[in-house]
Structures are given as C-alpha cells and as structure tokens.
Motif scaffolding. Structure first.
Motif, short mmCIF file in Angstrom:
data_model
loop_
_atom_site.label_atom_id
_atom_site.label_comp_id
_atom_site.label_asym_id
_atom_site.label_seq_id
_atom_site.Cartn_x
_atom_site.Cartn_y
_atom_site.Cartn_z
N PHE A 9 1.06 -1.15 -0.05
CA PHE A 9 0.16 0.02 -0.06
C PHE A 9 1.21 0.95 -0.33
CE2 PHE A 9 -1.59 2.84 2.66
CZ PHE A 9 -2.44 4.26 2.20
N VAL A 10 1.99 1.71 1.19
CA VAL A 10 2.76 2.45 1.20
C VAL A 10 3.08 2.42 -0.49
CG1 VAL A 10 5.13 3.01 2.12
CG2 VAL A 10 3.30 2.72 3.30
N ALA A 11 3.61 1.43 -0.84
CA ALA A 11 5.21 1.54 -2.58
C ALA A 11 3.43 2.49 -2.90
CB ALA A 11 5.13 0.43 -2.97
N VAL A 12 2.15 1.97 -3.11
CA VAL A 12 1.86 2.93 -4.27
C VAL A 12 0.83 3.89 -3.85
CG1 VAL A 12 -0.92 1.66 -4.83
CG2 VAL A 12 0.70 0.25 -4.78
N SER A 17 1.38 4.80 -8.68
CA SER A 17 1.57 3.83 -9.91
C SER A 17 1.62 2.45 -8.82
CB SER A 17 2.27 4.34 -10.43
OG SER A 17 2.71 2.93 -11.88
N ILE A 18 0.19 1.76 -9.15
CA ILE A 18 0.37 -0.15 -9.42
C ILE A 18 0.81 -0.77 -10.12
CG2 ILE A 18 -1.11 -1.75 -9.86
CD1 ILE A 18 -2.67 -0.01 -7.80
N THR A 19 1.46 -0.39 -11.72
CA THR A 19 2.78 -0.25 -11.64
C THR A 19 4.39 0.02 -11.53
OG1 THR A 19 1.66 -0.55 -14.14
CG2 THR A 19 3.84 -0.81 -14.41
N ARG A 20 4.82 0.67 -11.16
CA ARG A 20 5.67 1.11 -10.39
C ARG A 20 6.46 0.18 -8.94
NH1 ARG A 20 5.05 6.48 -12.71
NH2 ARG A 20 4.73 7.52 -11.01
N PRO A 29 1.41 -6.52 -11.60
CA PRO A 29 0.26 -5.47 -11.67
C PRO A 29 -0.85 -6.04 -11.13
CG PRO A 29 2.13 -5.05 -13.44
CD PRO A 29 2.34 -6.51 -13.07
N GLN A 30 -1.11 -6.89 -10.99
CA GLN A 30 -2.55 -7.97 -11.37
C GLN A 30 -1.87 -8.35 -9.93
OE1 GLN A 30 -0.39 -9.00 -13.59
NE2 GLN A 30 -1.93 -8.52 -15.67
N GLY A 31 -1.14 -9.01 -9.07
CA GLY A 31 -0.97 -8.92 -7.85
C GLY A 31 -0.97 -7.52 -6.91
N CYS A 32 -0.68 -6.90 -7.21
CA CYS A 32 -0.16 -5.74 -6.69
C CYS A 32 -1.76 -5.16 -6.21
CB CYS A 32 0.41 -4.91 -6.95
SG CYS A 32 0.63 -2.88 -6.02
N SER A 33 -2.58 -5.02 -7.51
CA SER A 33 -4.43 -4.85 -7.43
C SER A 33 -4.89 -5.44 -6.61
CB SER A 33 -4.82 -4.77 -8.93
OG SER A 33 -4.24 -4.19 -9.63
N ARG A 50 -8.27 6.04 -9.16
CA ARG A 50 -7.82 5.23 -10.57
C ARG A 50 -8.43 6.56 -11.46
NH1 ARG A 50 -8.75 1.97 -6.40
NH2 ARG A 50 -7.66 0.00 -6.66
N ASN A 51 -7.41 7.25 -12.21
CA ASN A 51 -7.46 7.31 -14.03
C ASN A 51 -6.07 7.07 -15.09
OD1 ASN A 51 -5.45 9.47 -12.69
ND2 ASN A 51 -6.03 10.22 -11.62
N HIS A 52 -6.80 7.91 -15.74
CA HIS A 52 -5.48 6.83 -17.00
C HIS A 52 -3.61 8.05 -16.09
CE1 HIS A 52 -7.27 11.50 -18.06
NE2 HIS A 52 -5.63 11.10 -18.58
N PHE A 53 -3.65 8.46 -15.54
CA PHE A 53 -2.27 8.61 -15.16
C PHE A 53 -1.88 7.80 -14.02
CE2 PHE A 53 -4.31 12.77 -16.84
CZ PHE A 53 -3.27 13.21 -17.91
N GLY A 54 -2.65 7.38 -13.62
CA GLY A 54 -2.38 6.15 -12.49
C GLY A 54 -3.37 6.34 -10.67
N VAL A 55 -3.02 6.42 -9.98
CA VAL A 55 -3.96 6.08 -8.44
C VAL A 55 -3.68 7.74 -8.34
CG1 VAL A 55 -4.33 3.92 -8.19
CG2 VAL A 55 -2.75 5.04 -7.28
N LYS A 56 -4.91 8.08 -7.63
CA LYS A 56 -4.57 8.99 -6.06
C LYS A 56 -5.24 8.93 -5.36
CE LYS A 56 -6.33 13.91 -5.42
NZ LYS A 56 -6.99 15.57 -6.60
N PRO A 57 -4.50 8.80 -4.25
CA PRO A 57 -5.52 8.78 -2.98
C PRO A 57 -6.20 9.89 -2.35
CG PRO A 57 -2.53 9.01 -2.46
CD PRO A 57 -3.31 9.94 -3.74
#
Length: 304
Positions: A9-12, A17-20, A29-33, A50-57
């Motif tokens: 969670f902290v990394a996201v 970004s889920i990917t990073r 990425p699926q496991g992280c999600s 979620r948006n097309h730029f990534g994620v926003k808390p």
C-alpha cells in the motif's frame, strides 16, 4: 492485512502507480492490485481513485498512509529487537578448581558451542577455597569443586572421579614397580599441588594415615611443574590420571597407587537454596552427559 500488505500500500501511495509499485515490491501489477483491493475490502472504503495517469489517494488513503508508516516501523523494530535478543549470548560464569579445563578440553568447548550457541561459558579456575567462595558469593552461578563438599552450604552432583598416580623418573627404582604402595613413598622427595587445593590434603592425609613420612620438596599451582621436577629426577610427582597422561614427559613413567580405592572426586555445585538459571541447567546436563560419553577416552587408565 499484514506488514507485507501495508508495504505494498505504501509503495502504491508513494509512486502513485500500480505498475511502479508492483515492480518495487517484486509483484505483478495484477498481484499488487489484488492486495490493494483486499485492504479496501477489509476497511470498507476506497483508498485510491483510479485515472489514466495512475492512482490518486483518497482522504481515507491519506489517513491509512500516516498510520501504515507507524505500524511498519513499529513491527520492524520489534523484529529487530527479537533478532538482537536471539543473537545475544547468556554468559554463564563457572568457578572451578584448577585442572578441570585439562579434561573439559577444546573438544568439550566445541561440542557445547555447537549445541548451545546461545550460552557462553566463562570458566574461572582458581584454588578450591577461592572457587568455593566465588560460588557462595554468587560471583559464579555454579562451581566445579574437588571433594569432599560441604553439603550444608552447597547442593552437589557427582561429576568426575580420578585416580591419583605418580610420575617417576625412569632411573628411579620405583619406576620398576607396576604399582606403588604408600610405604614406598616414606621419606621420598615429593612434588604436588599446593595446600590451597583439596587434592593436596587428600594425598597428604592418605599417606600420613598409612604411616608414611611425607617429604614435600615442592608445592605448585600447576601439575606440569611437578612433572618437570620428576623429569629432572629431583622428585616424584604426585599427579592425577588426566594430567599425567595428557602431559606426559620424556624419561618418566606413570605408576598408579596399588590401593585402587584411592580416588579424587569432583562435583558440580551450586549454593544451597539457589535456583539454577535454565542456561546453567543446560550446561550441567550437557557436561554430565558429555563426560559420561567420553569417560573411556578421558580417564581410563591405559592398559586397564
């Protein structure tokens, strides 16, 4: 939710970004999600938009981030403390009469260290009176003392039994005898451990009670000095099986006493009424078992 989930969670949160975050945490990425979805399900709230730029808390995500950092630091600190405690060794202080280390040898130390890496024995050798006092004063948790032991102040367990013997220069007429009678030592120049040791009085009293005149020309704190005098032909060394055979000198022979009942016993002791620590009990159990297993190698008279 566990520490691993919180780290994901902290990394996201920090990468947005889920990917990073997945790459940083060695996940797909699926496991992280799935982990983020699991946390959201447990808390019953959305942590990221979620948006097309990534994620926003979300505000709830901001709140969890502040707590998550504290929890991770706390749990990792606990883990570090547990590991540090595991790495610490218990120092077990043992007061011992001199000579014991000659048969509690490197093999004993190695075997004990391998099976009890959490205990570090500290053996303090000294004359009997000092070893006794160290045990009574709680400077040492246990002692290894020569008998007899005063059972009014100590709890004692028999440890080892040794045969006194004589180290004689090969030119001495007594070297031709297979075993030595007490009378053979009448007025003979003797070298032995000093009167600070219980074994000294054991020998002197046995000879005197047998009617032999005891002529001590040297008292030493180490039996090897007595053996050296025998090698030079200046005295007969009164010794013990483990020391005589373990440090045999040139131009000498080792002879037993004819009286096979003549033995010197040692005991593992603790102060009467004192409780042993678990570590001290482990040492005692190991020492008793180890000596029993190696008795033939340590104390058997060659040829007996």
């Amino acid at each position: 939710m566990d520490t691993r989930d919180l780290k994901v969670f902290v990394a996201v949160y920090e990468t947005k970004s889920i990917t990073r975050a997945a790459k940083d945490q060695f996940l797909s990425p699926q496991g992280c999600s799935k982990i983020i979805q699991k946390i959201e399900a447990e808390l019953g709230t959305s942590l990221f938009a979620r948006n097309h730029f990534g994620v926003k808390p979300t505000p709830q995500g901001d709140a969890l981030y502040r707590r998550a950092q504290m929890v991770i630091r706390l749990l990792e600190g606990v883990k570090d403390e547990v590991e540090a405690a595991r790495a610490l060794k218990y120092t077990l202080t043992i007061a011992s009469t001199q000579g014991v280390s000659e048969y509690l040898s490197l093999a004993f130390v190695r075997d004990f260290a391998e099976s009890h890496p959490h205990i570090s024995p500290r053996i303090m050798e000294s004359p009997d009176a000092i070893a006794k006092q160290r045990t009574l004063d709680n400077v040492a948790e246990i002692g290894v003392l020569g008998g007899p032991v005063d059972l009014s102040v100590f709890h004692a367990v028999p440890f080892t039994s040794h045969r006194p013997c004589l180290v004689v220069n090969e030119a001495n007429p007594l070297a031709r005898k297979a075993a030595i009678d007490y009378a053979d030592l009448d007025c003979q120049p003797l070298a032995m451990v000093s009167r600070e040791f219980a074994s000294h009085h054991l020998v002197v009293n046995r000879l005197a009670n047998a009617g032999a005149h005891v002529d001590i020309v040297m008292e030493a704190t180490e039996l090897d000095l007595c053996h050296r005098l025998a090698e030079q032909g200046d005295a007969i060394a009164v010794s013990f099986d483990f020391a005589a055979w373990g440090g045999r000198r040139a131009h000498t022979v080792i002879r037993p006493f004819a009286d096979r009942s003549f033995v010197w016993e040692t005991f593992i002791v603790r102060k009467a009424g004192a409780d042993l620590s678990p570590q001290a009990q482990e040492f005692c159990d190991f020492a008793l078992a180890w000596v029993a297993d190696h008795r033939a190698d340590l104390f058997q008279w060659p040829g007996a």
